[in-house]
Design an enzyme around this catalytic site. Structure first.
Site, PDB file in Angstrom:
ATOM      1  N   ASP A 259       2.699  -5.329  13.590  1.00 49.99           N
ATOM      2  CA  ASP A 259       3.384  -4.534  12.566  1.00 49.99           C
ATOM      3  C   ASP A 259       2.817  -3.110  12.615  1.00 49.99           C
ATOM      4  OD1 ASP A 259       4.995  -4.072  10.307  1.00 49.99           O
ATOM      5  OD2 ASP A 259       3.294  -4.417   8.985  1.00 49.99           O
TER       6      ASP A 259
ATOM      7  N   ASP B  22       7.417  -9.179   5.547  1.00 47.86           N
ATOM      8  CA  ASP B  22       6.013  -9.084   5.933  1.00 47.86           C
ATOM      9  C   ASP B  22       5.145  -9.480   4.747  1.00 47.86           C
ATOM     10  OD1 ASP B  22       4.016  -8.569   7.778  1.00 47.86           O
ATOM     11  OD2 ASP B  22       3.748  -6.513   7.064  1.00 47.86           O
TER      12      ASP B  22
ATOM     13  N   ARG C  55      -0.697   5.080   8.876  1.00 49.06           N
ATOM     14  CA  ARG C  55      -1.528   4.965   7.658  1.00 49.06           C
ATOM     15  C   ARG C  55      -1.420   6.166   6.734  1.00 49.06           C
ATOM     16  NH1 ARG C  55      -1.940  -0.322   7.458  1.00 49.06           N
ATOM     17  NH2 ARG C  55      -2.870  -1.172   9.346  1.00 49.06           N
TER      18      ARG C  55
ATOM     19  N   GLU D  23      -1.113  -3.785  13.384  1.00 45.05           N
ATOM     20  CA  GLU D  23      -1.513  -4.893  12.516  1.00 45.05           C
ATOM     21  C   GLU D  23      -1.289  -6.179  13.300  1.00 45.05           C
ATOM     22  OE1 GLU D  23       0.311  -4.586   8.579  1.00 45.05           O
ATOM     23  OE2 GLU D  23      -1.338  -3.256   7.998  1.00 45.05           O
TER      24      GLU D  23
ATOM     25  N   TYR E 220       0.993 -10.727   3.320  1.00 46.49           N
ATOM     26  CA  TYR E 220      -0.295 -10.033   3.110  1.00 46.49           C
ATOM     27  C   TYR E 220      -1.357 -11.100   2.864  1.00 46.49           C
ATOM     28  CZ  TYR E 220      -2.897  -6.022   0.959  1.00 46.49           C
ATOM     29  OH  TYR E 220      -3.775  -5.005   0.643  1.00 46.49           O
TER      30      TYR E 220
ATOM     31  N   GLN F 188       1.895   5.979   5.011  1.00 45.69           N
ATOM     32  CA  GLN F 188       1.791   4.864   4.059  1.00 45.69           C
ATOM     33  C   GLN F 188       1.055   5.241   2.779  1.00 45.69           C
ATOM     34  OE1 GLN F 188      -0.012   1.405   5.855  1.00 45.69           O
ATOM     35  NE2 GLN F 188       0.171   0.137   4.028  1.00 45.69           N
TER      36      GLN F 188
ATOM     37  N   LYS G 223       6.215   1.787   8.110  1.00 47.68           N
ATOM     38  CA  LYS G 223       6.320   0.525   8.837  1.00 47.68           C
ATOM     39  C   LYS G 223       7.674   0.373   9.524  1.00 47.68           C
ATOM     40  CE  LYS G 223       2.654  -1.538   6.677  1.00 47.68           C
ATOM     41  NZ  LYS G 223       1.627  -2.406   7.313  1.00 47.68           N
TER      42      LYS G 223
ATOM     43  N   HIS H  73      -8.514  -8.786   5.290  1.00 43.79           N
ATOM     44  CA  HIS H  73      -7.708  -7.569   5.443  1.00 43.79           C
ATOM     45  C   HIS H  73      -7.377  -6.967   4.078  1.00 43.79           C
ATOM     46  CE1 HIS H  73      -4.578  -4.792   6.732  1.00 43.79           C
ATOM     47  NE2 HIS H  73      -3.743  -5.357   5.884  1.00 43.79           N
TER      48      HIS H  73
ATOM     49  N   THR I 217       8.339  -2.863  14.945  1.00 46.29           N
ATOM     50  CA  THR I 217       7.550  -4.083  14.829  1.00 46.29           C
ATOM     51  C   THR I 217       7.759  -4.831  16.138  1.00 46.29           C
ATOM     52  OG1 THR I 217       7.972  -4.179  12.450  1.00 46.29           O
ATOM     53  CG2 THR I 217       7.200  -6.213  13.501  1.00 46.29           C
TER      54      THR I 217
ATOM     55  N   GLU J 275      -0.641  -9.819  13.606  1.00 44.34           N
ATOM     56  CA  GLU J 275      -0.047 -10.834  12.730  1.00 44.34           C
ATOM     57  C   GLU J 275       0.512 -12.008  13.525  1.00 44.34           C
ATOM     58  OE1 GLU J 275       2.413  -9.557   9.523  1.00 44.34           O
ATOM     59  OE2 GLU J 275       1.573  -7.523   9.475  1.00 44.34           O
TER      60      GLU J 275
ATOM     61  N   THR K  87      -1.764  -9.008   8.094  1.00 46.70           N
ATOM     62  CA  THR K  87      -2.794  -8.727   9.089  1.00 46.70           C
ATOM     63  C   THR K  87      -3.921  -9.746   8.989  1.00 46.70           C
ATOM     64  OG1 THR K  87      -2.267  -6.416   8.818  1.00 46.70           O
ATOM     65  CG2 THR K  87      -4.303  -6.919   9.987  1.00 46.70           C
TER      66      THR K  87
ATOM     67  N   GLU L 166      -9.291  -0.906   9.750  1.00 47.38           N
ATOM     68  CA  GLU L 166     -10.481  -1.669   9.371  1.00 47.38           C
ATOM     69  C   GLU L 166     -11.593  -1.534  10.412  1.00 47.38           C
ATOM     70  OE1 GLU L 166      -7.436  -4.911   8.820  1.00 47.38           O
ATOM     71  OE2 GLU L 166      -9.108  -5.751   7.690  1.00 47.38           O
TER      72      GLU L 166
ATOM     73  N   ARG M 102      -8.136   1.732  -2.809  1.00 48.79           N
ATOM     74  CA  ARG M 102      -8.255   1.701  -4.280  1.00 48.79           C
ATOM     75  C   ARG M 102      -9.696   1.548  -4.763  1.00 48.79           C
ATOM     76  NH1 ARG M 102      -3.781  -1.308  -2.918  1.00 48.79           N
ATOM     77  NH2 ARG M 102      -5.039  -3.184  -2.705  1.00 48.79           N
TER      78      ARG M 102
ATOM     79  N   TYR N 264       3.491   4.755  -0.533  1.00 48.81           N
ATOM     80  CA  TYR N 264       3.605   3.333  -0.876  1.00 48.81           C
ATOM     81  C   TYR N 264       3.606   3.028  -2.372  1.00 48.81           C
ATOM     82  CZ  TYR N 264      -1.133   1.910  -2.229  1.00 48.81           C
ATOM     83  OH  TYR N 264      -2.315   1.719  -2.902  1.00 48.81           O
TER      84      TYR N 264
END
Lengths: 424, 424
Positions: A232, A125, A236, A198, A127, A239, A252, A132, A256, A200, A349, A363, A141, A243
């Protein structure tokens, strides 16, 4: 549009005109799964066409596309040409004029069950959606660290779990896991409370590489057989706690989903787009000498538990991707990683710049702070049990579409807690 | 020690006494690979024993152990008992007393090539060595952030790349990739300059689970067929630049080596150790009600390019692991991830508390700052082309060992640069 004698294939807003001819695996009750192509509202049974001697025999009487894909692009092109000739107006009449054979070969899509179209060798997967990455980065962050420093240089990716890639329609059980509430010092054990999708675009490899033998971007593109829609599913809260430092894992791994029809690269050729402008020059091993991205319209629909109708909750386009699948694959192999027939590469995503074009609920609802209002006054922050999420997508030609069908899944409640998992 | 009529199996410091009976896949020149067991300095051809009717027939005439493993623990126990009876002093004389059959069944280990013993369904790498996590965390994030906040709660893991898991003896090509020198603003494209090993213990799954059906730790232990030595080759400079935010990817994807013999859980039963004391209580789904770790001595040897002899550069023990494979597997499945026959779970790098017991060069040379001095005045910070790294390990009984053989690999130079990968 390439017109077919099969009138059903000529609808301008149908997913499966003759220009498309995607590959999948289907069965009716009690039958063995085998390969087929979608045309109009039908599945054409490729194993039956093979047995009738109307197309060459690359092994369609199997429950996976892998053996066909492994034969390489000359065979892919040859079979596509033979199928076009069988279905086009004024082409080879062998199928058109044989009512018995037509009855054997053409099966209504409503009468079949679709299976996972290929054995997933590895699932990776990426990114590559910039909006996104910026949205999620801001939430996880803070805005000053939204885009990781390597994002503009590396098509960032991680290995996903191949064993839980499932075909559209497979129910998805809400995962249990560790969650650390923001105010707590220690994690709790709980079903996820922030279950998400997600949106994708998935690339399917029809050819592999040898270990220790990297590729150029152009060579990488040659290995790609086709594309699917990919959801996907993500937890959250699991995660956020797990993560760091080694990436997403159980958040995850539970499922999928992919669409059942692999739309070939050949069908998408007219919809290639040039590379986006680069904020920072890419290292030469990632440079594209030809257009490698695609113009594919994408939508997300949500049907809340108990609702009758779908709500369209997002629409966007694969052109929002900063890196193409060919670039991602070139990066994947640059260190010598062996790529295999049946490898699946998720794009990451895909979100557009505004709220109506975001590819995840995280989002869309901005971490649950701005709930979605669905038809009938139903509110959603994240996915609840019984909700159904559906991805759709198509490339829009002048008078036809190359459609992907749907990628859909309904959420089942988490497993019952067993005494061994509980305190006391 | 269980004494055998095959005197060679009775050496007190041999890896393969009758107590061991590990499974692997072997061939001689021009022969088809098939399953065997190691006894003394011999491979016993299990397909030949099957054909001779001396053991039941679980499908040893195949180039992978998967079909045998998939039959489950009753079959594992049954075949082990039959093999013991055939090789033990005063047991079934059918093989012992038949010189022709012995000549067919017993082949010197020096005459065979060993193959990857099972098809690796998925490869997951964990991070359960506390000294390793603290050492690496200190170097990457500083001493105050050495141990990630979730480390004492989660058996942290990530999905690795299954396609490049190779058997001991397979040469490993130095990977190319993106490296950002500390003083530079942008990355360069280069062969890794900080090529490293990771000393790990790998668990091999002989049974799987259904998607959406989590396990207890006790159930997880039942799925494990056996263990191998595992070297998770790593490119530290590629890793440092790529691993945020989604974890290691190309820094680890180029190769993972495993020892050719899968040592069964049955052989390791006498060497179980209780859980370590917990700094923080674990969530109940991770609690162990019985000893799940093992007492296995481990060594790392290095033979620099051009050298004749090995240098032992580290010795440690699997007891340094904070989480057992059974706990890691219970965590792996807790969200509903489907586990499969042939899944491989790496323990994470195993380091002891002092410099002589560290499981990676990154730790041994402290990021290259304290070079290793090998025999003949040769210095090493990281691995150079032509160097050979070898892992060995055994569980030490009163008068016998359960040995793992060796897990070895020699580094080849990086691929030649192609014009498309270079500027201008």
């Amino acid at each position: 549009m390439l017109r077919s004698w099969l009138e059903d294939a000529n609808a301008p807003d149908g997913d499966f005109p003759l220009n498309n001819l995607p590959y999948g695996v289907f069965s009716r009750d009690g039958e063995m799964p085998r390969c087929g192509t979608a045309i109009g509202g039908y599945v054409a049974d490729l194993a039956a066409l093979e047995r009738a001697g109307l197309i060459e025999a690359p092994g369609f009487d199997q429950p996976k596309l892998n053996a066909f894909m492994a034969q390489g692009k000359a065979v892919w092109a040859n079979i596509r040409a033979q199928l076009m000739d069988l279905f086009v107006e004024n082409g080879n009449p062998a199928l058109r004029d044989d009512a018995d054979l037509r009855a054997k070969v053409l099966i209504s899509q409503t009468a079949v069950r679709m299976h996972l179209p290929f054995e997933v060798a590895g699932y990776t997967d990426f990114y590559a959606g910039r909006h996104h990455a910026e949205n999620v980065g801001t939430m996880f962050r803070g805005p000053e660290n939204a885009l990781p420093p390597n994002w503009l240089s590396i098509p960032i990716g991680y290995n996903g779990r191949a064993s839980t890639v499932v075909v559209s329609g497979t129910p998805v059980r809400r995962p249990l896991g560790q969650i650390k509430p923001p105010e707590a010092d220690f994690p709790i054990f709980s079903p996820t409370k922030r279950l998400d999708i997600e949106l994708e675009f998935g690339a399917v490899l029809g050819q592999g590489t040898q270990m220790g033998e990297p590729l150029t971007v152009a060579e990488a593109d040659e290995l790609i057989f086709g594309y699917v829609l990919l959801n996907d599913w993500s937890a959250r809260d699991i995660q956020a706690w797990e993560y760091q430092p080694l990436g997403p894992f159980q958040a995850k791994a539970f499922a999928t989903s992919i669409s059942p029809w692999v739309v070939t690269k050949a069908a998408l050729e007219p919809f290639r787009l040039p590379s986006p402008s680069r904020v920072r020059p890419l290292l030469p091993y990632l440079r594209e000498l030809a257009p490698m991205r695609y113009d594919v319209h994408l939508e997300v629909h949500m049907r809340a538990a108990g609702q009758d109708g779908d709500n369209m909750i997002s629409r966007t386009n694969t052109c929002e991707l900063y890196y193409s699948a060919a670039q991602q694959l070139a990066h994947h192999a640059i260190g010598g990683c062996k790529m295999e027939v049946g490898d699946l590469l998720g794009s990451g995503t895909i979100s557009g710049p505004d709220k109506g074009s975001r590819g995840s609920l995280l989002e869309i609802t901005w971490g649950g702070k701005e709930p979605l209002l669905l038809e009938g006054g139903v509110e959603r922050r994240f996915i609840e049990d019984g909700d159904t999420l559906t991805l759709t997508g198509w490339a829009q030609g002048p008078d036809y579409r190359i459609g992907f069908g749907v990628c859909e899944g309904t959420i089942l409640p988490a497993p019952s807690l067993r005494p061994e998992w509980c305190d006391g």
